[in-house]
Design a protein around this motif. Sequence first.
Motif, mmCIF file in Angstrom:
data_model
loop_
_atom_site.group_PDB
_atom_site.id
_atom_site.type_symbol
_atom_site.label_atom_id
_atom_site.label_comp_id
_atom_site.label_asym_id
_atom_site.label_seq_id
_atom_site.Cartn_x
_atom_site.Cartn_y
_atom_site.Cartn_z
ATOM 1 N N PRO A 48 0.824 -1.209 0.000
ATOM 2 C CA PRO A 48 0.000 0.000 0.000
ATOM 3 C C PRO A 48 0.862 1.265 0.000
ATOM 4 C CG PRO A 48 -0.347 -1.286 2.013
ATOM 5 C CD PRO A 48 0.651 -2.017 1.190
ATOM 6 N N LEU A 49 0.444 2.235 -0.794
ATOM 7 C CA LEU A 49 1.116 3.536 -0.832
ATOM 8 C C LEU A 49 0.257 4.621 -0.198
ATOM 9 C CD1 LEU A 49 2.622 3.522 -4.435
ATOM 10 C CD2 LEU A 49 3.852 3.252 -2.274
ATOM 11 N N GLY A 50 -0.998 4.337 -0.009
ATOM 12 C CA GLY A 50 -1.876 5.311 0.622
ATOM 13 C C GLY A 50 -3.236 5.347 -0.032
ATOM 14 N N THR A 51 -4.165 5.926 0.704
ATOM 15 C CA THR A 51 -5.526 6.088 0.224
ATOM 16 C C THR A 51 -5.806 7.569 0.117
ATOM 17 O OG1 THR A 51 -6.219 4.018 1.234
ATOM 18 C CG2 THR A 51 -7.954 5.589 0.730
ATOM 19 N N LEU A 129 -16.125 20.147 -14.694
ATOM 20 C CA LEU A 129 -15.710 19.612 -13.403
ATOM 21 C C LEU A 129 -15.024 18.277 -13.658
ATOM 22 C CD1 LEU A 129 -19.105 20.025 -11.483
ATOM 23 C CD2 LEU A 129 -17.277 21.708 -11.700
ATOM 24 N N MET A 130 -14.113 17.894 -12.769
ATOM 25 C CA MET A 130 -13.459 16.588 -12.906
ATOM 26 C C MET A 130 -13.303 15.958 -11.531
ATOM 27 S SD MET A 130 -9.756 15.573 -14.531
ATOM 28 C CE MET A 130 -8.762 16.112 -13.129
ATOM 29 N N LEU A 131 -13.852 14.771 -11.378
ATOM 30 C CA LEU A 131 -13.624 13.980 -10.184
ATOM 31 C C LEU A 131 -12.199 13.452 -10.255
ATOM 32 C CD1 LEU A 131 -15.008 12.530 -7.696
ATOM 33 C CD2 LEU A 131 -15.268 10.585 -9.237
ATOM 34 N N GLY A 132 -11.453 13.626 -9.186
ATOM 35 C CA GLY A 132 -10.077 13.146 -9.198
ATOM 36 C C GLY A 132 -9.527 13.043 -7.798
ATOM 37 N N PRO A 133 -8.369 12.434 -7.667
ATOM 38 C CA PRO A 133 -7.772 12.277 -6.344
ATOM 39 C C PRO A 133 -7.210 13.597 -5.823
ATOM 40 C CG PRO A 133 -6.322 11.387 -8.028
ATOM 41 C CD PRO A 133 -7.574 11.808 -8.719
ATOM 42 N N LYS A 134 -7.253 13.742 -4.525
ATOM 43 C CA LYS A 134 -6.745 14.952 -3.876
ATOM 44 C C LYS A 134 -5.245 15.126 -4.104
ATOM 45 C CE LYS A 134 -7.231 17.439 0.441
ATOM 46 N NZ LYS A 134 -7.714 17.392 1.806
ATOM 47 N N TYR A 135 -4.516 14.016 -4.293
ATOM 48 C CA TYR A 135 -3.059 14.113 -4.428
ATOM 49 C C TYR A 135 -2.611 14.893 -5.658
ATOM 50 C CZ TYR A 135 -2.959 10.141 -7.723
ATOM 51 O OH TYR A 135 -3.148 9.309 -8.793
ATOM 52 N N LEU A 136 -3.509 15.173 -6.603
ATOM 53 C CA LEU A 136 -3.116 15.993 -7.754
ATOM 54 C C LEU A 136 -2.633 17.379 -7.310
ATOM 55 C CD1 LEU A 136 -5.869 15.249 -10.437
ATOM 56 C CD2 LEU A 136 -3.557 14.315 -10.309
ATOM 57 N N GLU A 158 -17.488 9.170 0.254
ATOM 58 C CA GLU A 158 -17.043 7.789 0.454
ATOM 59 C C GLU A 158 -16.103 7.310 -0.646
ATOM 60 O OE1 GLU A 158 -17.732 6.056 3.250
ATOM 61 O OE2 GLU A 158 -18.655 7.931 3.882
ATOM 62 N N LEU A 159 -15.976 8.076 -1.727
ATOM 63 C CA LEU A 159 -15.109 7.669 -2.834
ATOM 64 C C LEU A 159 -13.649 7.825 -2.439
ATOM 65 C CD1 LEU A 159 -16.977 9.312 -5.845
ATOM 66 C CD2 LEU A 159 -16.856 6.870 -5.297
ATOM 67 N N LYS A 160 -12.921 6.739 -2.515
ATOM 68 C CA LYS A 160 -11.504 6.716 -2.147
ATOM 69 C C LYS A 160 -10.709 6.031 -3.255
ATOM 70 C CE LYS A 160 -12.329 7.731 2.366
ATOM 71 N NZ LYS A 160 -12.736 9.066 2.526
ATOM 72 N N LEU A 161 -9.454 6.406 -3.351
ATOM 73 C CA LEU A 161 -8.549 5.784 -4.311
ATOM 74 C C LEU A 161 -7.360 5.244 -3.518
ATOM 75 C CD1 LEU A 161 -7.890 5.338 -7.353
ATOM 76 C CD2 LEU A 161 -6.581 7.450 -7.232
ATOM 77 N N SER A 162 -7.244 3.932 -3.459
ATOM 78 C CA SER A 162 -6.141 3.293 -2.738
ATOM 79 C C SER A 162 -5.094 2.838 -3.742
ATOM 80 C CB SER A 162 -6.649 2.093 -1.932
ATOM 81 O OG SER A 162 -7.560 2.525 -0.951
ATOM 82 N N LEU A 163 -3.891 3.399 -3.612
ATOM 83 C CA LEU A 163 -2.807 3.049 -4.532
ATOM 84 C C LEU A 163 -1.871 2.028 -3.907
ATOM 85 C CD1 LEU A 163 -1.828 6.548 -5.963
ATOM 86 C CD2 LEU A 163 -3.188 4.774 -7.061
ATOM 87 N N CYS A 164 -1.338 1.155 -4.756
ATOM 88 C CA CYS A 164 -0.378 0.137 -4.336
ATOM 89 C C CYS A 164 0.836 0.164 -5.250
ATOM 90 C CB CYS A 164 -0.989 -1.254 -4.433
ATOM 91 S SG CYS A 164 -2.234 -1.588 -3.207
#
Length: 195
Positions: A48-51, A129-136, A158-164
């Motif tokens: 895991p790298l984070g959510t 509008l664009m749905l995207g991860p906060k890390y951008l 509730e939408l989350k993106l978990s990266l590995c």
Amino acid sequence: KRIHDHAPKVQLQTRNILDDHMDLLASGALDFSIYIKQEHKGDFEFSPLGTNTAVCWVRDEHPLAKKKMLDREDIISFPHVALYLPNISDRDLLRLEKTFEDAGIHRQIILETTQLLTALEVLSLSDSLMLGPKYLAEFRLTKGHFISKPFNIPELNELKLSLCLIQHRRTLNSPLHKWIKQQLQEIFEGAASRL
């Protein structure tokens, strides 16, 4: 920069994620892949790298740019750019669309793409509008040009993106692979602490 500062002779190569990235890892053509959390598959290790929370991205001069949070009316009042990860499953896409449906939102999608630069270009030239991860927000490319907005919509929160970080088991004992893995994990941890 971090890796180059510690190991100036190491050459890194990045690629857009490819549909066959798991096959490329298995063959040794790739050493690592960063992708969304998946079910563990045989000869691969998933670290895991984070959510990351999903947010709504807009250009800095968008009519919604001054709002603190976006509600349903905001989301349905503007067209959408849909940025998808390559190789995303139909099941994941259906789950995403079901989340919007459960929130009572029908999006007018004007562009579907797996290319971040294309998505940002369209976003910069329109009121989309664009749905995207906060890390951008960590990318220099977005700073000063785009703003992320949280949702005032429980279903979308509730939408989350978990990266590995994915690697083939044959590389697990390699000192160089261990070191690069550690560097990548620390880079992602540092980025998460700034968000």
